[in-house]
Design a protein around this motif. Sequence first.
Motif, PDB file in Angstrom:
ATOM      1  N   THR A 147       8.950   0.664   0.432  1.00  0.00           N
ATOM      2  CA  THR A 147       9.621  -0.572  -0.341  1.00  0.00           C
ATOM      3  C   THR A 147       9.360  -1.890   0.450  1.00  0.00           C
ATOM      4  OG1 THR A 147      11.079   0.633  -1.496  1.00  0.00           O
ATOM      5  CG2 THR A 147      11.738  -1.570  -1.171  1.00  0.00           C
ATOM      6  N   VAL A 148       8.829  -2.795   0.253  1.00  0.00           N
ATOM      7  CA  VAL A 148       8.682  -3.889   1.258  1.00  0.00           C
ATOM      8  C   VAL A 148       9.478  -5.104   0.713  1.00  0.00           C
ATOM      9  CG1 VAL A 148       6.941  -5.679   1.875  1.00  0.00           C
ATOM     10  CG2 VAL A 148       6.090  -3.474   1.032  1.00  0.00           C
ATOM     11  N   LYS A 149      10.253  -5.631   1.504  1.00  0.00           N
ATOM     12  CA  LYS A 149      11.163  -6.716   1.470  1.00  0.00           C
ATOM     13  C   LYS A 149      10.244  -8.053   1.268  1.00  0.00           C
ATOM     14  CE  LYS A 149      14.622  -5.152   4.287  1.00  0.00           C
ATOM     15  NZ  LYS A 149      15.919  -5.516   5.592  1.00  0.00           N
ATOM     16  N   ALA A 150      10.434  -8.613  -0.087  1.00  0.00           N
ATOM     17  CA  ALA A 150       9.326  -9.422  -0.592  1.00  0.00           C
ATOM     18  C   ALA A 150       9.325 -10.809   0.291  1.00  0.00           C
ATOM     19  CB  ALA A 150       9.787  -9.855  -1.999  1.00  0.00           C
TER      20      ALA A 150
ATOM     21  N   GLN B  32      13.679  -9.411  -4.778  1.00  0.00           N
ATOM     22  CA  GLN B  32      13.924  -9.359  -3.369  1.00  0.00           C
ATOM     23  C   GLN B  32      13.102  -8.124  -2.728  1.00  0.00           C
ATOM     24  OE1 GLN B  32      16.023 -11.514  -1.592  1.00  0.00           O
ATOM     25  NE2 GLN B  32      15.486 -12.553  -3.774  1.00  0.00           N
ATOM     26  N   GLN B  33      12.564  -7.220  -3.451  1.00  0.00           N
ATOM     27  CA  GLN B  33      11.846  -6.200  -2.691  1.00  0.00           C
ATOM     28  C   GLN B  33      10.767  -5.643  -3.710  1.00  0.00           C
ATOM     29  OE1 GLN B  33      14.871  -3.180  -2.149  1.00  0.00           O
ATOM     30  NE2 GLN B  33      14.561  -2.130  -4.065  1.00  0.00           N
ATOM     31  N   VAL B  34       9.539  -5.137  -3.251  1.00  0.00           N
ATOM     32  CA  VAL B  34       8.696  -4.667  -4.052  1.00  0.00           C
ATOM     33  C   VAL B  34       8.157  -2.980  -3.727  1.00  0.00           C
ATOM     34  CG1 VAL B  34       6.063  -4.739  -4.748  1.00  0.00           C
ATOM     35  CG2 VAL B  34       7.526  -6.955  -4.001  1.00  0.00           C
ATOM     36  N   LYS B  35       8.322  -2.166  -4.492  1.00  0.00           N
ATOM     37  CA  LYS B  35       7.918  -0.933  -4.295  1.00  0.00           C
ATOM     38  C   LYS B  35       6.680  -0.609  -4.747  1.00  0.00           C
ATOM     39  CE  LYS B  35      12.725   0.848  -5.590  1.00  0.00           C
ATOM     40  NZ  LYS B  35      13.507   1.984  -6.070  1.00  0.00           N
ATOM     41  N   VAL B  36       6.040  -0.127  -3.448  1.00  0.00           N
ATOM     42  CA  VAL B  36       4.699  -0.052  -3.627  1.00  0.00           C
ATOM     43  C   VAL B  36       4.320   1.320  -3.268  1.00  0.00           C
ATOM     44  CG1 VAL B  36       2.303  -0.866  -3.011  1.00  0.00           C
ATOM     45  CG2 VAL B  36       4.323  -2.307  -2.570  1.00  0.00           C
ATOM     46  N   SER B  37       3.212   1.891  -4.172  1.00  0.00           N
ATOM     47  CA  SER B  37       2.857   3.423  -4.022  1.00  0.00           C
ATOM     48  C   SER B  37       1.397   3.422  -4.025  1.00  0.00           C
ATOM     49  CB  SER B  37       3.367   4.366  -5.306  1.00  0.00           C
ATOM     50  OG  SER B  37       4.735   4.146  -5.229  1.00  0.00           O
ATOM     51  N   THR B  38       0.684   4.104  -3.256  1.00  0.00           N
ATOM     52  CA  THR B  38      -0.790   4.114  -3.072  1.00  0.00           C
ATOM     53  C   THR B  38      -1.131   5.498  -2.826  1.00  0.00           C
ATOM     54  OG1 THR B  38      -0.759   1.914  -2.270  1.00  0.00           O
ATOM     55  CG2 THR B  38      -2.635   3.420  -1.886  1.00  0.00           C
ATOM     56  N   VAL B  39      -2.249   5.954  -3.528  1.00  0.00           N
ATOM     57  CA  VAL B  39      -3.137   7.244  -3.258  1.00  0.00           C
ATOM     58  C   VAL B  39      -4.503   6.869  -3.108  1.00  0.00           C
ATOM     59  CG1 VAL B  39      -3.242   7.743  -5.548  1.00  0.00           C
ATOM     60  CG2 VAL B  39      -3.417   9.626  -3.887  1.00  0.00           C
TER      61      VAL B  39
ATOM     62  N   SER C 228       0.687  -1.227  -0.073  1.00  0.00           N
ATOM     63  CA  SER C 228       0.057   0.074  -0.025  1.00  0.00           C
ATOM     64  C   SER C 228       0.947   1.271  -0.091  1.00  0.00           C
ATOM     65  CB  SER C 228      -0.749   0.295   1.197  1.00  0.00           C
ATOM     66  OG  SER C 228      -1.785  -0.479   1.405  1.00  0.00           O
ATOM     67  N   VAL C 229       0.432   2.238  -0.632  1.00  0.00           N
ATOM     68  CA  VAL C 229       1.174   3.496  -0.867  1.00  0.00           C
ATOM     69  C   VAL C 229       1.139   4.379  -1.864  1.00  0.00           C
ATOM     70  CG1 VAL C 229       2.671   4.628   0.932  1.00  0.00           C
ATOM     71  CG2 VAL C 229       2.865   2.129   0.479  1.00  0.00           C
ATOM     72  N   VAL C 230       2.086   5.216  -1.986  1.00  0.00           N
ATOM     73  CA  VAL C 230       1.920   6.209  -2.951  1.00  0.00           C
ATOM     74  C   VAL C 230       2.806   7.252  -3.608  1.00  0.00           C
ATOM     75  CG1 VAL C 230       0.609   7.637  -1.823  1.00  0.00           C
ATOM     76  CG2 VAL C 230       0.994   8.466  -3.041  1.00  0.00           C
ATOM     77  N   LEU C 231       2.694   8.011  -4.349  1.00  0.00           N
ATOM     78  CA  LEU C 231       3.597   8.595  -5.304  1.00  0.00           C
ATOM     79  C   LEU C 231       4.681   8.767  -4.505  1.00  0.00           C
ATOM     80  CD1 LEU C 231       2.550   9.341  -7.778  1.00  0.00           C
ATOM     81  CD2 LEU C 231       2.226  11.580  -7.212  1.00  0.00           C
ATOM     82  N   THR C 232       5.097   9.614  -3.407  1.00  0.00           N
ATOM     83  CA  THR C 232       5.979   9.660  -2.636  1.00  0.00           C
ATOM     84  C   THR C 232       6.203  11.306  -1.939  1.00  0.00           C
ATOM     85  OG1 THR C 232       8.538  10.454  -2.933  1.00  0.00           O
ATOM     86  CG2 THR C 232       7.227  10.020  -4.823  1.00  0.00           C
ATOM     87  N   GLY C 233       6.943  11.137  -0.885  1.00  0.00           N
ATOM     88  CA  GLY C 233       7.264  12.327  -0.326  1.00  0.00           C
ATOM     89  C   GLY C 233       7.932  13.275  -1.009  1.00  0.00           C
ATOM     90  N   CYS C 234       7.581  13.698  -1.967  1.00  0.00           N
ATOM     91  CA  CYS C 234       8.712  14.448  -2.999  1.00  0.00           C
ATOM     92  C   CYS C 234       8.324  15.878  -2.774  1.00  0.00           C
ATOM     93  CB  CYS C 234       8.562  14.313  -4.487  1.00  0.00           C
ATOM     94  SG  CYS C 234       6.833  14.256  -5.013  1.00  0.00           S
ATOM     95  N   GLY C 235       7.776  16.474  -1.716  1.00  0.00           N
ATOM     96  CA  GLY C 235       7.644  17.687  -1.281  1.00  0.00           C
ATOM     97  C   GLY C 235       8.832  18.214  -0.955  1.00  0.00           C
TER      98      GLY C 235
ATOM     99  N   ALA D 115       5.855  -2.140  -7.918  1.00  0.00           N
ATOM    100  CA  ALA D 115       7.008  -2.642  -9.144  1.00  0.00           C
ATOM    101  C   ALA D 115       8.046  -3.475  -8.454  1.00  0.00           C
ATOM    102  CB  ALA D 115       7.766  -1.433  -9.451  1.00  0.00           C
ATOM    103  N   ALA D 116       8.267  -4.518  -9.213  1.00  0.00           N
ATOM    104  CA  ALA D 116       9.292  -5.450  -8.627  1.00  0.00           C
ATOM    105  C   ALA D 116       9.975  -6.268  -9.917  1.00  0.00           C
ATOM    106  CB  ALA D 116       8.690  -6.365  -7.575  1.00  0.00           C
TER     107      ALA D 116
END
Length: 294
Positions: free
Chosen positions: A230-233, A247-254, A19-26, A78-79
Amino acid sequence: MRGRGTKAGAIALAAVTGSVVLTGCGGDDTPESKGNGASSSASGSAGAREEGTTAVRTAYDKTAEAETARMEIRVKAAAGGETVTSTGQGALDMTEGDSVMTVTAQGKRVEQRVVDQILYQKMDGQKAPGGKSWVKIDLAKAAEKQGVNPQQIGDPAQSAAYAKAITDKDVTEVGTEKVDGVDTTRYKVTVDVAELPGGDQLRRQIGPTLPMEVWLDDQGRLRRQQVDMTVKASAASGQPESGTSPQQVKVSTVMEFSDFGAEVDAEAPPAQQVADMTDEALRGGQGQGGQGQS
């Protein structure tokens, strides 16, 4: 709140793996200082930061006070060089934790319901094991087996627990924006994962901190929440690491909320149409059990 979080956590659970999202890119903007001199400037900045912390920490309760809302969720995972994107629209009962939603992933449409801590899913044009129309996953049983799961991090009810892990230094007001035509104030937030329920396990899965961004309306309610992790798979699935698996999954959620007070008509499908995939989901990963694959 724990029960509500487990039930409503099905929304993020079914939408994808994580779960998660774009990114804290502010930017690292700090609130404008008020008054003259360094002392008054520091005092004003600290005061504004404290106000922001209070607003963020109380937002989840204020959102829950509305009892129900319409919700949209967009997730990208993404993985291993592959990316899966899913979207969902529906309604959530924040008092009972029940929900109804239509999720679209990789061009396939999934009807989803959460009723009394049970997740039900039905995929268009595809039967569940035994020729059933629906599959179900018992979220309470899954929680008992796995403890706190990163899939729940996108859930606003579960996120209420995050408020206790937020201090003044973890909140920065970014500015004001419109979300679906509504004026909001945007905040960057950093949560100390160790302070969350099940924090030790979460730290192994997602690291020491959880970055979030939240957009609050003039009533202090949550209108949008973004999280990035980033979740360690191997840690997330409970399976041993494999040379062939990522080995890891990058997850972004809004997640976006609107139409507070909307009706939520969540009913369990007829029992004879449902295949219980809880054990299979726990063994092989929630995503597979929830797809109704035969």
